[in-house]
Design an enzyme around this catalytic site. Sequence first.
Site, PDB file in Angstrom:
ATOM      1  N   TYR A  33      -8.993  -2.610   9.322  1.00  0.00           N
ATOM      2  CA  TYR A  33      -9.842  -2.115   8.241  1.00  0.00           C
ATOM      3  C   TYR A  33      -9.096  -2.147   6.925  1.00  0.00           C
ATOM      4  CZ  TYR A  33      -7.498   2.481   8.040  1.00  0.00           C
ATOM      5  OH  TYR A  33      -6.588   3.488   7.867  1.00  0.00           O
ATOM      6  N   ARG A  52      -3.768  -8.203   2.567  1.00  0.00           N
ATOM      7  CA  ARG A  52      -3.303  -7.404   3.716  1.00  0.00           C
ATOM      8  C   ARG A  52      -4.265  -7.542   4.898  1.00  0.00           C
ATOM      9  NH1 ARG A  52      -2.184  -1.196   2.830  1.00  0.00           N
ATOM     10  NH2 ARG A  52      -4.454  -1.196   2.751  1.00  0.00           N
ATOM     11  N   ARG A 100     -16.462  -5.811  28.921  1.00  0.00           N
ATOM     12  CA  ARG A 100     -15.211  -5.065  28.796  1.00  0.00           C
ATOM     13  C   ARG A 100     -14.101  -5.664  29.657  1.00  0.00           C
ATOM     14  NH1 ARG A 100     -12.237  -0.907  30.902  1.00  0.00           N
ATOM     15  NH2 ARG A 100     -11.107   0.320  29.341  1.00  0.00           N
ATOM     16  N   LYS A 149      -2.949  -2.723   9.931  1.00  0.00           N
ATOM     17  CA  LYS A 149      -3.886  -1.643   9.576  1.00  0.00           C
ATOM     18  C   LYS A 149      -5.045  -1.591  10.574  1.00  0.00           C
ATOM     19  CE  LYS A 149      -6.040   0.356   5.429  1.00  0.00           C
ATOM     20  NZ  LYS A 149      -5.483   1.707   5.481  1.00  0.00           N
ATOM     21  N   GLU A 181       5.843   8.268   6.894  1.00  0.00           N
ATOM     22  CA  GLU A 181       4.815   8.279   5.838  1.00  0.00           C
ATOM     23  C   GLU A 181       3.862   9.428   6.091  1.00  0.00           C
ATOM     24  OE1 GLU A 181       2.542   4.578   6.086  1.00  0.00           O
ATOM     25  OE2 GLU A 181       2.769   4.590   8.258  1.00  0.00           O
TER      26      GLU A 181
HETATM   27  N1  PLP Z   1       0.081   4.608   5.164  1.00  0.00           N
HETATM   28  C1  PLP Z   1      -0.943   4.823   5.998  1.00  0.00           C
HETATM   29  C2  PLP Z   1      -0.663   5.232   7.398  1.00  0.00           C
HETATM   30  C3  PLP Z   1      -2.270   4.664   5.548  1.00  0.00           C
HETATM   31  O1  PLP Z   1      -3.288   4.883   6.383  1.00  0.00           O
HETATM   32  C4  PLP Z   1      -2.490   4.296   4.199  1.00  0.00           C
HETATM   33  C5  PLP Z   1      -3.842   4.124   3.690  1.00  0.00           C
HETATM   34  O2  PLP Z   1      -4.816   4.267   4.375  1.00  0.00           O
HETATM   35  C6  PLP Z   1      -1.390   4.093   3.365  1.00  0.00           C
HETATM   36  C7  PLP Z   1      -0.105   4.256   3.880  1.00  0.00           C
HETATM   37  C8  PLP Z   1      -1.554   3.721   1.927  1.00  0.00           C
HETATM   38  O3  PLP Z   1      -1.953   2.384   1.812  1.00  0.00           O
HETATM   39  P1  PLP Z   1      -2.837   1.895   0.579  1.00  0.00           P
HETATM   40  O4  PLP Z   1      -2.068   2.231  -0.654  1.00  0.00           O
HETATM   41  O5  PLP Z   1      -2.960   0.439   0.789  1.00  0.00           O
HETATM   42  O6  PLP Z   1      -4.126   2.638   0.662  1.00  0.00           O
END
Ligand code: PLP
Length: 285
Positions: A33, A52, A100, A149, A181
């Site tokens: 996403y 990305r 599945r 992501k 993070e």
């Molecule tokens: N880290 C994580 C785990 C995230 O889910 C996100 C954004 O959803 C970010 C960092 C920040 O990324 P961005 O600046 O691309 O939104």
Amino acid sequence: MTRIVYVNGDYLPEDAARVSVFDRGFLFADAVYEVTSVLGGRLIDFDGHAARLERSLGELGMPMPMPRDSLLAVHRDLVARNSIEDGLIYLQVTRGAADRDFAYPDADTPQTVVLFTQAKPGLADTPAAREGIRVVSLPDLRWGRRDIKTVQLLYPSMAKMEARARGADDAWMIEDGAVTEGTSNNAYIVKDGRIVTRGLGHEILSGITRAAVLRLAREAQMQIEERPFTLDEARAADEAFVTSASAFVLPVIEIDGAAVGGGTPGPVARRLREIYIDESRRAAL
Ligand code: PLP
């Protein structure tokens, strides 16, 4: 006004939109996403998000569902159809619907592509931005490819709930003694004028906002160290902040109940937020 969403080539009222129960996004979190902000009806950092997306899909052996230009056109169409001034566009691409099976289906299985908008009036001026947020530390129990992501967001969701239960706004996750993070943002501290944030790798998502903020900080002659930092360093920092596409730059004023710096938003976070929003509005598509 009924929200119009995009599903596999169609623009539909949200109540009429459907995805198969056999969709691999639903069954296996086999999906990626992106979230792109909209300010003044225009898209922030679209190219970064598209790049990305392509990388995340590639890491999972999936192609882009459509060329970037078409993706941009769908984003713009949704902004217009839903009259979004300030808000977000959520995009999800899955490997599609198939019986599945842990093994991937045939490569010609049509991908599922869904986009929807979320109106957020006043997105650039929120109480969290003015007052800062409080975070708690929690172990990072996510999988080892956080650079992709994916929609596999259960642990960040649990961590966010635990943060709320402790009277905080968000969690900073810890692995091998260092902060990785936030649950949905990149984490930074500021000490003696130097901005410290973890370097890129499989441990964190390569934030699109992170890339822009670090570029702007360098242009403003600020010193940056890309390296892991500990919770002790964070507690002793002059400032802390987070970045994400939906929140831009947010000051962190408290970690595990202890004030960071003066316990109020610091000058570096405030300045970076201002520069980032100004520059983003200027470059918006
Ligand atoms: N880290 C994580 C785990 C995230 O889910 C996100 C954004 O959803 C970010 C960092 C920040 O990324 P961005 O600046 O691309 O939104």
